[in-house]
Write a protein that holds these residues in place. Structure first.
Motif, PDB file in Angstrom:
ATOM      1  N   MET A   1     -58.460  35.550  19.812  1.00 49.36           N
ATOM      2  CA  MET A   1     -58.446  36.552  18.746  1.00 49.36           C
ATOM      3  C   MET A   1     -57.603  37.757  19.150  1.00 49.36           C
ATOM      4  O   MET A   1     -56.946  38.374  18.317  1.00 49.36           O
ATOM      5  CB  MET A   1     -59.881  36.972  18.414  1.00 49.36           C
ATOM      6  CG  MET A   1     -60.618  35.905  17.603  1.00 49.36           C
ATOM      7  SD  MET A   1     -62.407  36.177  17.525  1.00 49.36           S
ATOM      8  CE  MET A   1     -62.503  37.450  16.280  1.00 49.36           C
TER       9      MET A   1
ATOM     10  N   SER B   1     -59.519  34.193  12.010  1.00 46.40           N
ATOM     11  CA  SER B   1     -58.547  34.992  12.776  1.00 46.40           C
ATOM     12  C   SER B   1     -57.133  34.442  12.678  1.00 46.40           C
ATOM     13  O   SER B   1     -56.163  35.169  12.874  1.00 46.40           O
ATOM     14  CB  SER B   1     -58.912  35.009  14.264  1.00 46.40           C
ATOM     15  OG  SER B   1     -60.263  35.223  14.446  1.00 46.40           O
ATOM     16  N   PHE B   2     -57.027  33.140  12.399  1.00 46.32           N
ATOM     17  CA  PHE B   2     -55.710  32.516  12.385  1.00 46.32           C
ATOM     18  C   PHE B   2     -55.067  32.534  10.998  1.00 46.32           C
ATOM     19  O   PHE B   2     -53.982  32.018  10.816  1.00 46.32           O
ATOM     20  CB  PHE B   2     -55.805  31.079  12.925  1.00 46.32           C
ATOM     21  CG  PHE B   2     -56.351  31.020  14.320  1.00 46.32           C
ATOM     22  CD1 PHE B   2     -55.534  31.329  15.396  1.00 46.32           C
ATOM     23  CD2 PHE B   2     -57.678  30.708  14.566  1.00 46.32           C
ATOM     24  CE1 PHE B   2     -56.033  31.308  16.695  1.00 46.32           C
ATOM     25  CE2 PHE B   2     -58.176  30.676  15.853  1.00 46.32           C
ATOM     26  CZ  PHE B   2     -57.356  30.980  16.920  1.00 46.32           C
ATOM     27  N   ARG B   3     -55.769  33.127  10.024  1.00 44.10           N
ATOM     28  CA  ARG B   3     -55.250  33.118   8.649  1.00 44.10           C
ATOM     29  C   ARG B   3     -54.316  34.290   8.368  1.00 44.10           C
ATOM     30  O   ARG B   3     -53.650  34.336   7.362  1.00 44.10           O
ATOM     31  CB  ARG B   3     -56.404  33.175   7.642  1.00 44.10           C
ATOM     32  CG  ARG B   3     -57.366  31.996   7.755  1.00 44.10           C
ATOM     33  CD  ARG B   3     -58.307  31.910   6.565  1.00 44.10           C
ATOM     34  NE  ARG B   3     -59.407  30.987   6.838  1.00 44.10           N
ATOM     35  CZ  ARG B   3     -59.331  29.652   6.753  1.00 44.10           C
ATOM     36  NH1 ARG B   3     -58.190  29.084   6.372  1.00 44.10           N
ATOM     37  NH2 ARG B   3     -60.367  28.894   7.030  1.00 44.10           N
TER      38      ARG B   3
ATOM     39  N   GLU C   1     -52.123  25.335   4.990  1.00 46.54           N
ATOM     40  CA  GLU C   1     -52.588  26.717   5.094  1.00 46.54           C
ATOM     41  C   GLU C   1     -52.465  27.476   3.794  1.00 46.54           C
ATOM     42  O   GLU C   1     -53.324  28.270   3.458  1.00 46.54           O
ATOM     43  CB  GLU C   1     -51.716  27.448   6.105  1.00 46.54           C
ATOM     44  CG  GLU C   1     -52.334  27.532   7.441  1.00 46.54           C
ATOM     45  CD  GLU C   1     -51.430  28.353   8.312  1.00 46.54           C
ATOM     46  OE1 GLU C   1     -51.766  29.502   8.531  1.00 46.54           O
ATOM     47  OE2 GLU C   1     -50.387  27.814   8.721  1.00 46.54           O
TER      48      GLU C   1
ATOM     49  N   ASN D   1     -45.337  30.660  11.321  1.00 45.38           N
ATOM     50  CA  ASN D   1     -46.695  30.461  10.804  1.00 45.38           C
ATOM     51  C   ASN D   1     -46.944  31.508   9.725  1.00 45.38           C
ATOM     52  O   ASN D   1     -46.764  32.697   9.962  1.00 45.38           O
ATOM     53  CB  ASN D   1     -47.725  30.607  11.947  1.00 45.38           C
ATOM     54  CG  ASN D   1     -49.107  30.132  11.553  1.00 45.38           C
ATOM     55  OD1 ASN D   1     -49.283  29.467  10.523  1.00 45.38           O
ATOM     56  ND2 ASN D   1     -50.095  30.463  12.363  1.00 45.38           N
ATOM     57  N   ARG D   2     -47.325  31.019   8.539  1.00 47.22           N
ATOM     58  CA  ARG D   2     -47.515  31.944   7.419  1.00 47.22           C
ATOM     59  C   ARG D   2     -48.909  32.551   7.418  1.00 47.22           C
ATOM     60  O   ARG D   2     -49.882  31.871   7.703  1.00 47.22           O
ATOM     61  CB  ARG D   2     -47.292  31.216   6.098  1.00 47.22           C
ATOM     62  CG  ARG D   2     -45.825  31.001   5.787  1.00 47.22           C
ATOM     63  CD  ARG D   2     -45.627  30.265   4.474  1.00 47.22           C
ATOM     64  NE  ARG D   2     -44.210  29.962   4.311  1.00 47.22           N
ATOM     65  CZ  ARG D   2     -43.421  30.621   3.452  1.00 47.22           C
ATOM     66  NH1 ARG D   2     -43.912  31.568   2.688  1.00 47.22           N
ATOM     67  NH2 ARG D   2     -42.135  30.312   3.372  1.00 47.22           N
ATOM     68  N   ALA D   3     -48.950  33.826   7.067  1.00 50.55           N
ATOM     69  CA  ALA D   3     -50.230  34.485   6.856  1.00 50.55           C
ATOM     70  C   ALA D   3     -50.660  34.247   5.412  1.00 50.55           C
ATOM     71  O   ALA D   3     -49.828  33.959   4.555  1.00 50.55           O
ATOM     72  CB  ALA D   3     -50.104  35.979   7.111  1.00 50.55           C
ATOM     73  N   VAL D   4     -51.966  34.346   5.148  1.00 49.44           N
ATOM     74  CA  VAL D   4     -52.404  34.274   3.754  1.00 49.44           C
ATOM     75  C   VAL D   4     -51.780  35.450   3.012  1.00 49.44           C
ATOM     76  O   VAL D   4     -51.547  36.512   3.593  1.00 49.44           O
ATOM     77  CB  VAL D   4     -53.951  34.334   3.629  1.00 49.44           C
ATOM     78  CG1 VAL D   4     -54.579  33.098   4.222  1.00 49.44           C
ATOM     79  CG2 VAL D   4     -54.517  35.595   4.260  1.00 49.44           C
TER      80      VAL D   4
ATOM     81  N   VAL E   1     -59.115  41.471  14.178  1.00 50.50           N
ATOM     82  CA  VAL E   1     -57.830  40.856  14.509  1.00 50.50           C
ATOM     83  C   VAL E   1     -56.674  41.586  13.812  1.00 50.50           C
ATOM     84  O   VAL E   1     -55.595  41.759  14.395  1.00 50.50           O
ATOM     85  CB  VAL E   1     -57.867  39.360  14.121  1.00 50.50           C
ATOM     86  CG1 VAL E   1     -56.485  38.803  13.929  1.00 50.50           C
ATOM     87  CG2 VAL E   1     -58.631  38.571  15.173  1.00 50.50           C
TER      88      VAL E   1
ATOM     89  N   LEU F   1     -56.614  45.457  15.203  1.00 46.12           N
ATOM     90  CA  LEU F   1     -56.049  45.621  16.546  1.00 46.12           C
ATOM     91  C   LEU F   1     -54.534  45.777  16.520  1.00 46.12           C
ATOM     92  O   LEU F   1     -53.941  46.239  17.488  1.00 46.12           O
ATOM     93  CB  LEU F   1     -56.427  44.422  17.432  1.00 46.12           C
ATOM     94  CG  LEU F   1     -57.876  44.356  17.907  1.00 46.12           C
ATOM     95  CD1 LEU F   1     -58.126  43.069  18.685  1.00 46.12           C
ATOM     96  CD2 LEU F   1     -58.220  45.562  18.783  1.00 46.12           C
ATOM     97  N   ARG F   2     -53.911  45.365  15.398  1.00 47.80           N
ATOM     98  CA  ARG F   2     -52.450  45.385  15.354  1.00 47.80           C
ATOM     99  C   ARG F   2     -51.863  46.778  15.150  1.00 47.80           C
ATOM    100  O   ARG F   2     -50.656  46.960  15.306  1.00 47.80           O
ATOM    101  CB  ARG F   2     -51.971  44.448  14.235  1.00 47.80           C
ATOM    102  CG  ARG F   2     -52.370  43.003  14.481  1.00 47.80           C
ATOM    103  CD  ARG F   2     -51.960  42.088  13.340  1.00 47.80           C
ATOM    104  NE  ARG F   2     -52.544  40.750  13.525  1.00 47.80           N
ATOM    105  CZ  ARG F   2     -52.429  39.758  12.645  1.00 47.80           C
ATOM    106  NH1 ARG F   2     -51.763  39.942  11.513  1.00 47.80           N
ATOM    107  NH2 ARG F   2     -52.987  38.584  12.897  1.00 47.80           N
TER     108      ARG F   2
ATOM    109  N   PHE G   1     -64.457  44.392  20.935  1.00 47.06           N
ATOM    110  CA  PHE G   1     -65.334  43.787  19.933  1.00 47.06           C
ATOM    111  C   PHE G   1     -66.718  44.403  20.144  1.00 47.06           C
ATOM    112  O   PHE G   1     -67.551  43.828  20.845  1.00 47.06           O
ATOM    113  CB  PHE G   1     -65.371  42.262  20.092  1.00 47.06           C
ATOM    114  CG  PHE G   1     -64.050  41.587  19.850  1.00 47.06           C
ATOM    115  CD1 PHE G   1     -63.615  41.319  18.554  1.00 47.06           C
ATOM    116  CD2 PHE G   1     -63.231  41.233  20.915  1.00 47.06           C
ATOM    117  CE1 PHE G   1     -62.385  40.700  18.333  1.00 47.06           C
ATOM    118  CE2 PHE G   1     -61.995  40.616  20.696  1.00 47.06           C
ATOM    119  CZ  PHE G   1     -61.576  40.351  19.401  1.00 47.06           C
TER     120      PHE G   1
END
Lengths: 558, 558
Positions: A313, A515-517, B21, B198-201, B241, B244-245, B549
């Motif tokens: 994560m 977390s991977f979305r 996805e 890798n695409r985000a939603v 997640v 944190l960016r 966390f």
């Protein structure tokens, strides 16, 4: 957590407290009336000290029990230090020298040391030897009766000390003509002052010398028929405080500290960030049954079996490369030489650009750097371990060997060992393969890649060309696994599918999968058991030797 | 923990997995038939790649959804990377440049970066901007239609990406005449190739820009009547997640890592040994009620509230000076801005020769070294935090101020604050005293010594001259406690007596007390909360901001 206030603090008789230690133990030679006397003396001496601001000796050292004490004009040179003097009463400005720093260059210098009286050897009424230990170092201290410093009373005081008592020794460095056997430092201290800081009970659970004996000594004794006491593993662990004092244990945990430090410093230099993930989690961290469960404020919780989910994560949180050093909990019923219920995990997770070999590259360079460091900088510690538990130095290559699982299986087949198709290697097969690899490639350290998918955790990325295999690896030292690693699945739908196929309740890991979305980079990582690295680098036969206070299914104390 | 083997691994359609996805999320423009088409294309391309060993582009990037795809001769310059290519298929040997390294010196050089598409700004059909982020660094990428690299389809592909998708950008560095607002790097990349890894939603829980807004921005917006989205603390933590960016969080946890590293390196240089003590223990570690309890293989156990007992036992085990970094568990019902149920403890224990001020000296030098290091080496991180959460730099002295508890109480009295005689300072009084000390001595960091014995743990050594007081200290930053420390009782009988007086069942700590019977040196130590140090050094208002966390009585996830 505020404790109850002391109901009657003013009346506590602090002075008598240190003396009570001996009571009931059957060995201390100090009577109660003597204790009171000492306490009064201590008070007097204290006042005197305050006047004088004496700098050259502990202010209130009281002479040891001796009928003719009053008659000893040198009585201030020895005795038990009063309790007040170890209650932060004053700062004398005196300098204590570390035992490990004592050397021939200091000849004729006066030094002051503190340590444990490991050996107490009376020679005559006028002479005695004391071996004082501080961590891994020991020095021989000589008491010889003289007019200006050492009285016969003082020699008696020294020889009446119980072993392992903490003492302050002041004296002059001398260099004997012959090498001194049985101590690390090759100088002696000609004692002029000797104070006992804290007495040990006279009957220790075992002797440090017995616990520190090497296998070579036992073999010799067997040959000559000599009876030597062997201190068993459980006794050692029950009295870990004593057991830790032997040179091999001092060395093992200093090496453990170095392993961790090289791990951290190497990774920091490679742009990794050190993190701390929670150990209290909802659900089970990897879906296994071997979790410790507890109640968390009314919610069901468990202890993390690894920081796996959290380090991933954090990668999804844009940290690029992370590592963690922290406890890992496994409620497994394993009674082997290499399993613990709690151990220290060294964990790594990193973005990968194209291939999980990028992770293997880190493993390779990290561990070669670590082994190089240990061999170069910890030779004293390695010698200490080797003396008690002899081992061959680890063979490793500058560029770590990589074999595939299939290649490993093939080597085993050729050697006549059959493995269940696509199955995991058992301990025996791992050992055997380690031997074959060592013979063929001259290394005790290698990486086995491309394991069958079916024997890896659900989050392992399948191989691009054959989903029966996975982008995963294990690393071995001396035929035993120390590292497991892999590329992880960063695609939430594939992850869900794999979790379900592995029988995991997806609801319990939904925040992980989610977390991977939000945009997740390809990544991989590995986990190492700190105790295993130390055990196997040093060729130890039991992981309990490299765990400070080990936890197994039967041991929860001390 | 072996998962179930995949029942039908050969039939898994790996190629379609990454495309799933987008399904059901309402934003991905790729249909199922398209997905299959892509998969076939991917296979073909793969074979081609194997022949060519192409080194300059991902082997099987497939062009994005576009009706007229076939007509675009530049279609190989963009598209979604096929799943196989992120399954460790091959190692191209290409070099990725880190975004933080992009600078004007690289003008006209071709670079390849990977990062998250943080901002996607269409300008026209022929031009678009992309801000790509990697950890704390961002760079502006410019797509302009050209004959040899960028087609209008490619611009459309770029602008159809969902925010936070992971992209590979290849292009040439240019240096604009005017400073670039809103990115960390002051160069642009003139894009020639763009692949989505890798695409985000498409609908994120919140926007990174919203979560990264400074208080200054909010104030301005209030004045102008502009409506800005404010992302609440709970939403942030629920989607940690994403949270944190933001630059402030990237900075906070890098500073946390540095704090730990200075702690470790300073202590290692002072002859301390890093240890790991068990977190699973029998009995309660400090006798309080706030422990997490669990079943350990049929035995009652609990989680350590501190490594206190074990670090002392290690001192008795002759290690001289030790430190530990590890989790600490407190089942307290504290809902304050500064309490957590699990935090990272930085613990120190050391032999002392005469006075617990030897421990205070370590605190002094360690923290001054730490603050110096942070100010000198983490200015970029501190600026990032300051931008979002403005704070005044910490005031501290080269030699840390020490006051006694009584002196502190006197200062409060003179300022009109009454404290219960010999009582603990509450949060308000601590804050007030911090203010008074800051005004009088010009420091936000100081040590308060000689606390009343009644408000310290049972193992605290009483003062030599008045057993109503103790050889103990607390350390404060900005009026909040971060460290508690003391000389410990190394005399088993006094320890037993004090434990009993504090209402502790001595049987549960017998192995601890026994540790002092075999020769124990005088010693002391302290414990620090890592999250508190970071929070208070950076002037943050909530400890949840400095815990990766966080765990509080209501939060156990993610």
């Amino acid at each position: 957590m505020e404790p109850e206030p002391n109901p009657n603090p003013k009346e506590m008789d602090m002075a008598s407290l240190s003396l009570r230690e001996g009571e009931g133990e059957g060995g201390a030679s100090i009577s109660k009336s003597k204790a009171k006397k000492d306490a009064k003396k201590a008070e007097k001496a204290e006042k005197a000290a305050q006047r004088q601001q004496a700098r050259s000796r502990p202010a209130t050292a009281t002479a040891a029990a001796s009928e003719s004490e009053e008659a000893d004009p040198l009585s201030s040179n020895y005795g038990d230090i009063a309790v007040q003097d170890i209650q932060s009463k004053s700062i004398s400005g005196r300098t204590w020298t570390r035992v490990k720093d004592l050397c021939a260059d200091m000849k004729d210098q006066s030094v002051l040391i503190r340590g444990a009286a490991q050996v107490i050897r009376p020679v005559s009424k006028k002479m005695a030897f004391l071996v004082v230990r501080q961590s891994m170092s020991t020095v021989q201290c000589v008491l010889v009766v003289s007019k200006d410093a050492v009285s016969p009373h003082m020699v008696r005081f020294a020889t009446s000390l119980s072993k392992e008592s903490i003492v302050d020794v002041e004296g002059v460095i001398s260099v004997p003509n012959e090498p001194i056997k049985g101590t690390s430092q090759q100088v002696e201290i000609q004692v002029r002052k000797l104070y006992c800081v804290n007495r040990a009970v006279p009957n220790l659970p075992f002797n440090i010398e017995d616990a520190a004996r090497s296998e070579t000594e036992f073999k010799k004794a067997e040959e000559t028929g000599e009876q030597l006491v062997r201190v068993g593993q459980d006794t050692r662990l029950n009295y870990r405080v004593l057991d830790l004092r032997i040179p091999a244990n001092q060395a093992i945990f200093r090496i453990q500290c170095q392993v961790e430090n090289v791990f951290r410093q190497f990774l920091l230099s490679e742009d990794f960030v050190g993190i701390h993930s929670p150990k209290l989690i909802a659900g089970s961290s990897e879906g296994g049954a071997a979790v410790f469960k507890l109640d968390y404020k009314g919610q069901p919780a468990c202890l993390a079996q690894s920081p796996q989910l959290y380090k991933q994560m954090t990668i999804c949180g844009d940290f690029g490369r992370v590592f963690e050093v922290g406890p890992v909990f496994r409620a497994e019923d394993s009674y082997t030489h290499r399993h613990l219920c709690e151990f220290v995990g060294l964990d790594v997770e990193m973005e990968i650009k194209e291939h999980y070999f990028e992770v293997c590259d880190i493993v390779d360079r990290l561990f070669v750097a670590m082994f190089d460091h240990l061999n170069k900088n910890c030779s004293k510690e390695l010698e200490s371990i080797n003396r008690q538990y002899p081992f061959q130095p680890l063979k490793y290559l500058p560029k770590t060997l990589r074999l595939t699982y299939d290649e490993g299986i093939q080597m085993l087949k050729e050697a006549g060992v059959e493995i269940e198709p696509m199955g995991d290697l058992n301990t025996e097969a791992e050992k055997k393969l380690g031997k074959l690899v060592s013979d063929k490639y001259n290394t005790d350290f290698y990486i086995l890649t491309r394991y069958p998918l079916g024997i890896r955790p659900f989050y392992t990325m399948p191989c691009y060309d054959d989903p029966a295999y996975s982008n995963s690896f294990d690393v071995f030292i001396r035929g035993e696994e120390i590292i497991s690693g892999a590329q992880r699945i960063h695609l939430p739908d594939l992850l869900t599918e794999r979790a379900e196929k592995c029988g995991i309740d997806v609801n319990t890991i939904s925040s992980y999968i989610d977390s991977f979305r939000y945009g997740a980079p390809p990544h991989g990582g590995f986990g190492v058991g700190l105790e295993r690295v130390v055990m196997l680098f040093c060729g130890l036969n039991n992981i309990r030797k490299s765990s400070l206070f080990p936890r197994d299914p039967q041991r929860l104390t001390p």
